[in-house]
Design an enzyme around this catalytic site. Sequence first.
Site, PDB file in Angstrom:
ATOM      1  N   ILE A 159       0.853  -1.191   0.000  1.00 43.61           N
ATOM      2  CA  ILE A 159       0.000   0.000   0.000  1.00 43.61           C
ATOM      3  C   ILE A 159       0.888   1.241   0.000  1.00 43.61           C
ATOM      4  O   ILE A 159       1.696   1.431   0.905  1.00 43.61           O
ATOM      5  CB  ILE A 159      -0.904   0.019   1.249  1.00 43.61           C
ATOM      6  N   LYS A 160       0.727   2.068  -1.010  1.00 40.39           N
ATOM      7  CA  LYS A 160       1.554   3.275  -1.099  1.00 40.39           C
ATOM      8  C   LYS A 160       0.822   4.407  -0.369  1.00 40.39           C
ATOM      9  O   LYS A 160       0.136   5.230  -0.973  1.00 40.39           O
ATOM     10  CB  LYS A 160       1.818   3.637  -2.560  1.00 40.39           C
ATOM     11  N   CYS A 161       0.955   4.391   0.957  1.00 37.85           N
ATOM     12  CA  CYS A 161       0.256   5.386   1.770  1.00 37.85           C
ATOM     13  C   CYS A 161       1.245   6.244   2.548  1.00 37.85           C
ATOM     14  O   CYS A 161       2.379   5.826   2.823  1.00 37.85           O
ATOM     15  CB  CYS A 161      -0.732   4.716   2.723  1.00 37.85           C
ATOM     16  N   TYR A 165       5.624   5.820   4.978  1.00 37.80           N
ATOM     17  CA  TYR A 165       6.916   6.451   4.694  1.00 37.80           C
ATOM     18  C   TYR A 165       7.637   6.926   5.956  1.00 37.80           C
ATOM     19  O   TYR A 165       8.793   7.343   5.879  1.00 37.80           O
ATOM     20  CB  TYR A 165       6.731   7.563   3.656  1.00 37.80           C
TER      21      TYR A 165
END
Length: 309
Positions: A159-161, A165
Amino acid sequence: MKYDVANRLIWLKGEILNVNSAKINVLSPTSQFGLNVFEGIPCYWNDKNKQLYAFRLDDHYTRLKKSARLLQIDCPFTQEDMKKALIDVVKANEYYENISVRQTLFVDGFGSWGADGPVEMFVAPIPKGRMSKEYNKKGLNACITSWRRISDVNLSPRIKCGANYINSRMGQREALRNGYDTCIFLNEFGKISEGPGSCFFMIKNGELITPQLTDSVLESITRDSVIRIAKEILGIKVIERSIDRTELYACDEALLCGSAMEVTPVISVDKYLVGNGEAGALTEKIHKLYLDIATGEEKEFISWVTPIY
C-alpha cells in the site's frame, strides 16, 4: 516554468490554486495520521518533440486505486478525472522540463484514523531538480539500516500510503546521521528488502537480481520497468529471489530505482565498494534506456508514455 516553486499552482478539490492558498484541515485524518494514498508520477520533457510525457500514467492510477481499496478508503474520482486534473495543473504551470507530480487521495474532515471519508484529492507538480538530494546524485553510498522494513503482517509495503513512509524516514535519517547518502532495509527475516522509496537490484555474473515482491517490497512501477528493459531490450537474465546482506558486499553492480530515484547506482554498501566504486556499465545502460523510453524515444514502448501537450 511560469511560477517559481514557492508559488507554483496545485490542483485541490477541483480548483487550481497557488500552493500557499491550498488549505487542508489540520485535524483531518490525513494531517494527524497520514491517512492518504499517493503516486509520484514522473514526467519527462522531450525538447526535440517539444512534448512533456507522463511515464506509465495508467499504471500509476491502477496502483493508486488499489492502494485506496486496500486502505479501505473510497475513491470518488474516475481514472479520467485523475488524468485531467494532472494535465490541467501541469499546463497551468507551463512546465517544459522534467517534473515529478504528487497525486494524493486523502481523508479530509474531522474523523479519526478509522475514518473512510470524505476523500479529496490534490495534484502537486515540482521540477525534478528541486527534489531531495538523494534523488539528484550520480552514485549513492548506502548502509544497511538497523531499522527493519514494514511487512504484510503489520503495515503492508504494497500500500503506497503516507503513513508507511515514516518507516523510510527512520532508515534514511539514520543513514544521513552516520554520513551515508541513503539506506537499504532488511525485512523481518533478515533478507534484503528495498531502499527508502526505492527498489533494489544487484548485478552478479551478468545477471540482474532483485528481491521478490513477497520480501516486503513495494509493487514498484519502476522496478517492473527495469525488469522489462533488461529482459526485452538487453536480453539479460532477471532473477527474483531473496538476497542475503553479504551478497551486496560482493556483487558486481548495484542500483536503487523508483519514480523519483530513476535508476541510480549504489557505489558502496557499509563502506564496501560495489565493483570499483563507480557506476557500473550495465546500470548506466539500463538508465539510458529508461530515459529513452520515458522521453518517447523508444517507439516499441511508446504506449508507456502519455503526452501532456
